[in-house]
Motif scaffolding. Structure first.
Motif, PDB file in Angstrom:
ATOM      1  N   LEU A   1       0.826  -1.210   0.000  1.00  0.00           N
ATOM      2  CA  LEU A   1       0.000   0.000   0.000  1.00  0.00           C
ATOM      3  C   LEU A   1       0.861   1.262   0.000  1.00  0.00           C
ATOM      4  N   ILE A   2       1.853   1.333   0.873  1.00  0.00           N
ATOM      5  CA  ILE A   2       2.736   2.500   0.928  1.00  0.00           C
ATOM      6  C   ILE A   2       3.511   2.633  -0.375  1.00  0.00           C
ATOM      7  N   PHE A   3       3.928   1.510  -0.948  1.00  0.00           N
ATOM      8  CA  PHE A   3       4.657   1.522  -2.208  1.00  0.00           C
ATOM      9  C   PHE A   3       3.806   2.127  -3.322  1.00  0.00           C
ATOM     10  N   ILE A   4       2.574   1.689  -3.429  1.00  0.00           N
ATOM     11  CA  ILE A   4       1.690   2.194  -4.486  1.00  0.00           C
ATOM     12  C   ILE A   4       1.387   3.676  -4.285  1.00  0.00           C
ATOM     13  N   ILE A   5       1.113   4.067  -3.061  1.00  0.00           N
ATOM     14  CA  ILE A   5       0.832   5.480  -2.772  1.00  0.00           C
ATOM     15  C   ILE A   5       2.048   6.346  -3.110  1.00  0.00           C
ATOM     16  N   SER A   6       3.229   5.869  -2.774  1.00  0.00           N
ATOM     17  CA  SER A   6       4.446   6.630  -3.055  1.00  0.00           C
ATOM     18  C   SER A   6       4.693   6.765  -4.548  1.00  0.00           C
ATOM     19  N   ILE A   7       4.534   5.686  -5.294  1.00  0.00           N
ATOM     20  CA  ILE A   7       4.760   5.734  -6.736  1.00  0.00           C
ATOM     21  C   ILE A   7       3.760   6.673  -7.412  1.00  0.00           C
ATOM     22  N   VAL A   8       2.498   6.581  -7.026  1.00  0.00           N
ATOM     23  CA  VAL A   8       1.474   7.459  -7.610  1.00  0.00           C
ATOM     24  C   VAL A   8       1.769   8.920  -7.273  1.00  0.00           C
ATOM     25  N   SER A   9       2.169   9.183  -6.039  1.00  0.00           N
ATOM     26  CA  SER A   9       2.461  10.567  -5.657  1.00  0.00           C
ATOM     27  C   SER A   9       3.690  11.099  -6.384  1.00  0.00           C
TER      28      SER A   9
END
Length: 56
Positions: free
Chosen positions: A29-37
């Protein structure tokens, strides 16, 4: 206007650090949020730079 670019660069750097934290914590979850941001912030920065260049 340079302050805005500084804030965007700082937030992007934090998002890149978030990718490292996500890998260390094994959190998808943190990985996906970071990549999108990262994509959103960099795209916003590039679009602002283009608009600024067109005004000059």
């Amino acid at each position: 206007m340079n302050g805005v670019f500084l804030i965007i660069a700082f937030l992007t750097a934090l998002a890149i650090c978030g990718v490292g934290v996500a890998i260390g914590e094994k959190s998808l979850l943190i990985f996906i949020i970071s990549i999108v941001s990262i994509f959103i912030l960099m795209g916003f920065g590039f679009s602002l730079k283009k608009k600024q260049r067109e005004r000059s």
